[in-house]
Enzyme design. Sequence first.
Site, short mmCIF file in Angstrom:
data_model
loop_
_atom_site.label_atom_id
_atom_site.label_comp_id
_atom_site.label_asym_id
_atom_site.label_seq_id
_atom_site.Cartn_x
_atom_site.Cartn_y
_atom_site.Cartn_z
N LYS A 196 -27.72 -2.64 -39.79
CA LYS A 196 -28.57 -2.19 -38.77
C LYS A 196 -27.90 -1.05 -37.85
CE LYS A 196 -32.98 -3.46 -38.53
NZ LYS A 196 -33.86 -2.90 -38.20
N TYR A 248 -26.81 -8.14 -41.88
CA TYR A 248 -27.66 -7.71 -41.04
C TYR A 248 -27.29 -6.63 -40.04
CZ TYR A 248 -32.07 -7.27 -38.11
OH TYR A 248 -33.03 -6.71 -37.23
#
Length: 678
Positions: free
Chosen positions: A570, A566
Amino acid sequence: MRNAYDASAADALVAQHPELAEALVRRIHTSRLLGGDPDLVLHGGGNTSVKLRQPDLLGRDREVLCIKGSGHDLAHIGPDGFAPLDLEGLRALRALDALSDEAMENALLVHRLDARAPSPSVETLLHAFLPSAYVDHTHADAILVLSNGPDPEAHLALALGPRVALLPYTMPGLGLAKQVGDAYDAASGELDAIVSLQHGVFTFGDDAETAYTRMIDCVTRAERFLSERGADPEVPSTPPLDRLRAARLVQTLRGATAEREDGGSTHRRAARVRASEEALHAASDPAAAEHCASGVLTPDHAIRTGNRVLYLPAVAEDDEALRASIDEALAAFGPEGARPDLALAPGVGLVALGKTPRDATIAADIGDHTLRAKRMATALGGYVPIDAGHVADMEHWSLQRKKLGGAGATPLVGQVAFVTGAGGAIGAGIAERLLAAGASVAISDVDAERLETVRSLLADAHGDDRLLARTCDVTDLAAVEDAYVDVSLAFGGIDVLVPNAGVAHVAPLEELDPARFQAVIGVNLMGTFHVIRAAIPIFRRQGSGGNVVLISSKNVPDPGAAFGAYSASKAGAHQVAKIAALELAPIGVRVNMVNPDAVFGDARVSSGLWDVVGPDRMRSRGLDPEGLRDYYRERNLLKVQVLAEHVGNAVVFFASELTPTTGASFPVDGGVPSAFPR
Ligand code: ZN
């Protein structure tokens, strides 16, 4: 035309409203019937009234005229839509020879018997001067077709018969009111209706059903006359242009008509596209240019549509040629700065542009009906428009312009936003704030079921006329491009882009499955890239700037263990947005990032991220769901729970262009020192 009068429905409405005068309730019933038929009345057009007797505070019997408030929509009118006025005071004004606009407006307001009532219709005096209890007025299409066709008096007299008086066009106000009152008196009441040429028709009766039935009969006779003369031919079917080309035209046109102020701010106009059979046929008709220039059916329409329609005869393949042809058509359209409210293009249909989405919708509907009326008048022998001077008088009349509502405190009115990942808590919260700020909002998600849940919640709160739900998989560039075509054909383009779709996966690097890592990268990083990349040609075509607000994460400056897929994806998306800020500044597009932290969903819309992350976090910290929320609240400086609407507020702030900011990261996390931008 069908007579929809329903005595039992009228009685039921009377029974439902024992607190209201029966005459007013019966007035409401037939007003709604008139308003519900678009061939009679469109959006706030037409008006109705009833005269009744009521005691005042001192018990004195008074004659009261209840008339529709200016701009109220007959289709949904209730008691609040009517203004009660002192009828005796209004009737006395018939003795005057002239009445200025200011004096008439003042007289209508001071004769109200309820200070909270809406502003009475500008046609109030006309209703007051007719003695019948019920007066109905519409701008019915069939009457206007005959009125704007060849030999209007002869045709209307033949069609409508001897119990209908015809009056030449006069602008609404004291003069028209007196003419109508005098015509009625001259016929000793032996009349069912009065037609004001190139304006509309008034019917009257001692009860609601009679006035309504006379309206339906009158319009039906006009319709029958037209069809007997072969003036109501079927619309031939015309194939539309391919969707992509149509979308490009709409984007370019809307961008070209955005208003740019000296200070650099841009007011974008709301757009609605009407690719009806009527509009597609009219746009390809050899006489299309002539129909676009030939003016409104009635001067009342001019504040909604202008008097002329911009005609765009050919839709060029190439972006530059398309823009040049639109600029050329706009330059020829009128004086410097004149902006069309309607445009007609072959294969595309009607494109309506307005200050608000409602304005654009009204212009589109009136435009569509006008095209049909012109086709019918042409079949009857030729369309003869009303004198442009009458139209200008009405278009610029201060009392008429009051019908145009303001945009209110809605900073994004006229703008179009596209939000990905809207099936989750943050995306739903962002869409809600954008709708509240006045934007038209397209929501998308890969999960159709979640998207529908959010769509219905948003529609309950904000209605569905500014809302479009479209499933879209951001991992597929072509799918994103295709979604943008649909959004452009619905709302005219894209101004605010919110790449928000994201997925999470919890695993330390040692155990992180490369395929899972790849999947997270596909949505969070590649998805962001696709959503931004596909919008760039649209921003260029529009040439009116824009805003990209990436929903990044507190994890970018402050990553967490076991959250590698993640955080890395991101961080990559964040960097893509920074590059976009560099590359898109020359075309006025700002790109900013919002870094939320710990935004949980609620019972209605969960956070997809916390659905994945929550169980792991709860396990590792020994917490239940409530404890987990408390943990994150206690972790930030302000000790607040971060909500989806807070993230939405940050998006609205950037989209409002209150500061000259691009390339910035904006935390929405309650204050997390380890995530302070360094
Ligand atoms: Zn009227």
